[in-house]
Enzyme design. Structure first.
Site, PDB file in Angstrom:
ATOM      1  CB  SER A   1       4.590  -7.318   5.995  1.00 11.05           C
ATOM      2  OG  SER A   1       3.330  -8.209   5.432  1.00 11.05           O
TER       3      SER A   1
ATOM      4  CG  PHE B   1      -0.386   0.435   2.313  1.00 13.90           C
ATOM      5  CD1 PHE B   1       0.048   1.823   2.764  1.00 13.90           C
ATOM      6  CD2 PHE B   1       0.223  -0.634   3.469  1.00 13.90           C
ATOM      7  CE1 PHE B   1       0.403   2.130   4.018  1.00 13.90           C
ATOM      8  CE2 PHE B   1       0.712  -0.269   4.516  1.00 13.90           C
ATOM      9  CZ  PHE B   1       0.898   1.222   4.925  1.00 13.90           C
TER      10      PHE B   1
ATOM     11  CB  CYS C   1      10.465  -0.566   3.084  1.00 14.18           C
ATOM     12  SG  CYS C   1      11.210   0.164   1.820  1.00 14.18           S
TER      13      CYS C   1
HETATM   14  P1  NAD Z   1       1.377  -6.531   3.053  1.00 16.15           P
HETATM   15  O1  NAD Z   1       2.553  -7.748   3.175  1.00 16.15           O
HETATM   16  O2  NAD Z   1       0.307  -6.595   3.920  1.00 16.15           O
HETATM   17  O3  NAD Z   1       0.776  -6.578   1.375  1.00 16.15           O
HETATM   18  C1  NAD Z   1       1.528  -6.724   0.529  1.00 16.15           C
HETATM   19  C2  NAD Z   1       0.912  -7.351  -0.632  1.00 16.15           C
HETATM   20  O4  NAD Z   1       0.545  -8.617  -0.182  1.00 16.15           O
HETATM   21  C3  NAD Z   1      -0.390  -6.654  -0.928  1.00 16.15           C
HETATM   22  O5  NAD Z   1      -0.861  -6.566  -2.298  1.00 16.15           O
HETATM   23  C4  NAD Z   1      -1.470  -7.496  -0.181  1.00 16.15           C
HETATM   24  O6  NAD Z   1      -2.691  -7.615  -0.964  1.00 16.15           O
HETATM   25  C5  NAD Z   1      -0.730  -8.982  -0.172  1.00 16.15           C
HETATM   26  N1  NAD Z   1      -1.401  -9.609   0.747  1.00 16.15           N
HETATM   27  C6  NAD Z   1      -1.541  -9.226   2.227  1.00 16.15           C
HETATM   28  N2  NAD Z   1      -1.758 -10.299   2.734  1.00 16.15           N
HETATM   29  C7  NAD Z   1      -1.503 -11.404   2.169  1.00 16.15           C
HETATM   30  C8  NAD Z   1      -1.329 -13.043   2.444  1.00 16.15           C
HETATM   31  N3  NAD Z   1      -1.657 -13.491   3.678  1.00 16.15           N
HETATM   32  N4  NAD Z   1      -1.066 -13.761   1.425  1.00 16.15           N
HETATM   33  C9  NAD Z   1      -0.808 -13.279   0.157  1.00 16.15           C
HETATM   34  N5  NAD Z   1      -0.789 -11.919   0.013  1.00 16.15           N
HETATM   35  C10 NAD Z   1      -1.022 -10.947   0.956  1.00 16.15           C
HETATM   36  O7  NAD Z   1       2.080  -5.285   3.058  1.00 16.15           O
HETATM   37  P2  NAD Z   1       1.497  -3.756   3.311  1.00 16.15           P
HETATM   38  O8  NAD Z   1       1.019  -3.427   4.598  1.00 16.15           O
HETATM   39  O9  NAD Z   1       0.939  -3.413   1.994  1.00 16.15           O
HETATM   40  O10 NAD Z   1       3.011  -2.756   2.826  1.00 16.15           O
HETATM   41  C11 NAD Z   1       3.807  -2.380   4.108  1.00 16.15           C
HETATM   42  C12 NAD Z   1       4.903  -3.354   4.153  1.00 16.15           C
HETATM   43  O11 NAD Z   1       5.560  -3.507   2.850  1.00 16.15           O
HETATM   44  C13 NAD Z   1       6.052  -3.174   5.343  1.00 16.15           C
HETATM   45  O12 NAD Z   1       6.253  -4.288   5.987  1.00 16.15           O
HETATM   46  C14 NAD Z   1       7.103  -2.521   4.545  1.00 16.15           C
HETATM   47  O13 NAD Z   1       8.247  -2.591   5.079  1.00 16.15           O
HETATM   48  C15 NAD Z   1       7.105  -3.361   3.374  1.00 16.15           C
HETATM   49  N6  NAD Z   1       7.801  -2.717   2.091  1.00 16.15           N
HETATM   50  C16 NAD Z   1       9.067  -3.120   1.804  1.00 16.15           C
HETATM   51  C17 NAD Z   1       9.664  -2.807   0.670  1.00 16.15           C
HETATM   52  C18 NAD Z   1      11.130  -3.107   0.114  1.00 16.15           C
HETATM   53  O14 NAD Z   1      11.302  -2.792  -0.759  1.00 16.15           O
HETATM   54  N7  NAD Z   1      11.361  -4.097   0.983  1.00 16.15           N
HETATM   55  C19 NAD Z   1       9.106  -1.637   0.067  1.00 16.15           C
HETATM   56  C20 NAD Z   1       7.809  -1.149   0.327  1.00 16.15           C
HETATM   57  C21 NAD Z   1       7.190  -1.708   1.379  1.00 16.15           C
END
Ligand code: NAD
Length: 511
Positions: free
Chosen positions: A242, A165, A297
């Protein structure tokens, strides 16, 4: 209302717009689908509803994308692909304001920060425009007598980008642009909390000249992702989100035989040495911790103050916090907006409370703002005496909370960082080249900063973390991303002269 409210289908007589997936250039919203609410985090109001794509719809999107890839996009010349990406660049610029509005309204970040996201998104696309050089492969003439070898890079097929997001445009554009430049068809699965920027991006990708079937958007959450991970027609998965979900995506995608890159969460430590430029460092940490409401992140989560740096740093940061302009992202001059959801707001407030019970000192408390403003606000929060074993140290907070950890030496600071499971970013603030060099060489993190609070590299370099911040070895951009989205074919040729002897029985006689 929590940000994750799920309905079986939209309530009867609903006047809130229903946002459908984009499959084959058509908007598809199955009325029987699971539907979740999209909120304006600054007001808490529901602004849209997202219809999730069921597995059958995922199958249909993969089928259409595979056909379009085989018959059209894979066959597009390098010159045509370059022209398409250049047109996309122009179209993006023409819609800059619309992207900023969508990001502010669904994510909540300030307009200036949303515009910054747009600029970094475009930088990523610009770095991808090097693809005619980056995808050249290699060759060696006369490796043995009469034998030449050449290696060429080929697209994988249909790939999926599963995006978080916190960058509603930038991450879908980064991974999508590399994948398209490499000649793949793409199915983006954006976060259902911020669906609209991904849809607008897809519309522009189509207008730029990518066949509509070769770039789709599938809305949804876990079950849509699992359908993509299990589908035999999906060749590769580029995930950002995440760590627990990254681990799941990596394991399930690899088990299904796919190539997977899965970028995870973070807990970025910023080491502050006593010889740093204190006003500069305090301002940098405030920007790194509270910019985008700590929902990056690469956010500055922990200031690791070495020796006598701690007291002065704490005072300098605390003095700056009241000047931060917090409010709805669209208000002029806003510097920090709300967090993404009510659920997130509660989680952050609970973590601060747990920290307090575990002996962490709350120096500046952002919790009261949750009562003062509508929407999902938490004010900038500063904690001191944070240490491993407390929830605010061990967990990724992903909100406007900066914790000070006190250590005696630089070596202790580096050991602390290296013992942490995450390894996304790490920085040092110092006036000493020797300290900076030791830090740079020995810290276990993928992106390292020296006097930089958010050390996301220039996009032509590899972007990505280490340890539990990334599963699979490939960067989101840069040379590794080009390799991730292609596979090599190596061709060995011989054009025998008339009368030349054929191959003997021994292995590799010619070479
Ligand atoms: P999230 O893990 O909740 O969701 C990421 C994606 O996975 C979304 O498209 C979501 O719909 C999907 N998703 C959610 N739960 C799922 C499940 N159980 N099974 C399969 N798919 C699922 O992450 P978020 O809250 O959208 O974003 C924030 C997180 O992303 C933070 O932890 C942040 O550190 C990380 N992030 C990392 C980077 C990087 O480059 N390492 C960059 C940006 C964000």
């Amino acid at each position: 209302m929590a940000g994750t409210e799920v309905h079986a289908s939209p309530p009867p007589g609903d006047s809130v717009p229903l946002i459908g997936s984009l499959i084959g250039g058509k908007t598809v919203a199955d009325p029987a689908a699971t539907v979740t609410d999209v909120f304006d985090p600054a007001t808490g109001e529901v602004t849209g509803r997202v219809a999730h794509a069921a597995p059958e719809l995922v199958g249909e999107a993969v089928r259409l994308a595979t056909d379009a890839w085989r018959t059209a996009w894979r066959e597009a010349s390098q010159k045509d692909r370059f022209a398409v990406l250049m047109r996309l660049r122009e179209l993006l610029l023409a819609h800059r304001g619309q992207f900023v509005d969508l990001i502010v309204s669904e994510h909540g970040k300030s307009a200036a920060d949303a515009d910054g996201e747009f600029a970094r998104a475009l930088d990523g696309l610009d770095s991808v425009l090097s693809f005619p050089v980056s995808l050249q492969g290699g060759s060696f003439g006369q490796v043995a007598s009469g034998i030449d070898v050449r290696s060429t890079l080929h697209p994988l097929g249909v790939v999926t980008t599963i995006t978080p997001f916190n960058f509603p445009l930038m991450i879908p554009l980064w991974s999508g642009a590399v994948a398209l430049a490499c000649g793949n068809a793409v199915l983006n699965k954006p976060s259902p909390k911020v669906p609209s920027a991904a849809v607008l991006l897809a519309e522009l990708v189509h207008r730029a000249g990518v066949p509509a079937e070769a770039y789709g958007v599938l809305h949804g959450d876990a079950s849509t992702v699992d359908a993509l991970l299990d589908h035999r027609g999906v060749a590769a998965v580029s995930f950002v989100g995440s760590t627990p979900v990254a681990e799941h995506v990596y394991a399930r995608g690899c088990t299904a035989g796919k190539r997977v890159q899965a970028m995870g969460g973070a807990k970025n430590h910023l080491v502050v040495m006593p010889d740093c430029d204190l006003p500069f460092t305090a301002a940098s940490l405030v920007a790194g911790a509270y910019g985008s409401t700590g929902q990056r992140c690469m956010a500055a989560a922990l200031a690791v103050a070495v020796g006598e740096a701690a007291d002065a740093l704490r005072e300098a940061i605390a003095a700056r916090i009241p000047a931060i302009k917090v409010g709805p992202g669209r208000e002029p001059g806003c510097e920090m907006g709300p967090v993404i959801s009510r659920e997130s707001q509660r989680r952050i407030i609970d973590l601060i409370g747990q920290g307090e019970r575990e002996g962490v000192e709350v120096v500046v408390d952002g919790r009261p703002l949750a009562e003062e403003l509508h929407g999902f606000f938490v004010g900038p929060t500063l904690l001191d005496h944070v240490r491993p074993g407390t929830a605010v140290y061990d967990r990724e907070i992903f909100g406007p909370v900066l914790g000070i950890v006190r250590v005696d030496t630089l070596q202790e600071a580096i050991a602390l960082i290296n013992a942490n499971p995450y390894g996304n970013g790490a920085s040092i603030f110092t006036g000493s080249g020797g300290a900076a060099r030791l830090f740079e060489r020995t810290v276990d993190a993928g992106m390292v900063g020296v006097n930089i609070p958010v050390p996301v590299p220039v996009n032509s370099f590899t972007t990505g973390g280490w340890k539990a911040s990334a599963f699979g070895a490939h960067g989101l951009l840069g040379p590794e991303a080009f390799r991730f989205f292609t596979r090599a074919k190596t061709v060995t040729t011989r054009w025998p002269q008339t009368g030349a002897a054929g191959m003997g029985m021994a292995f590799n006689p010619g070479i």
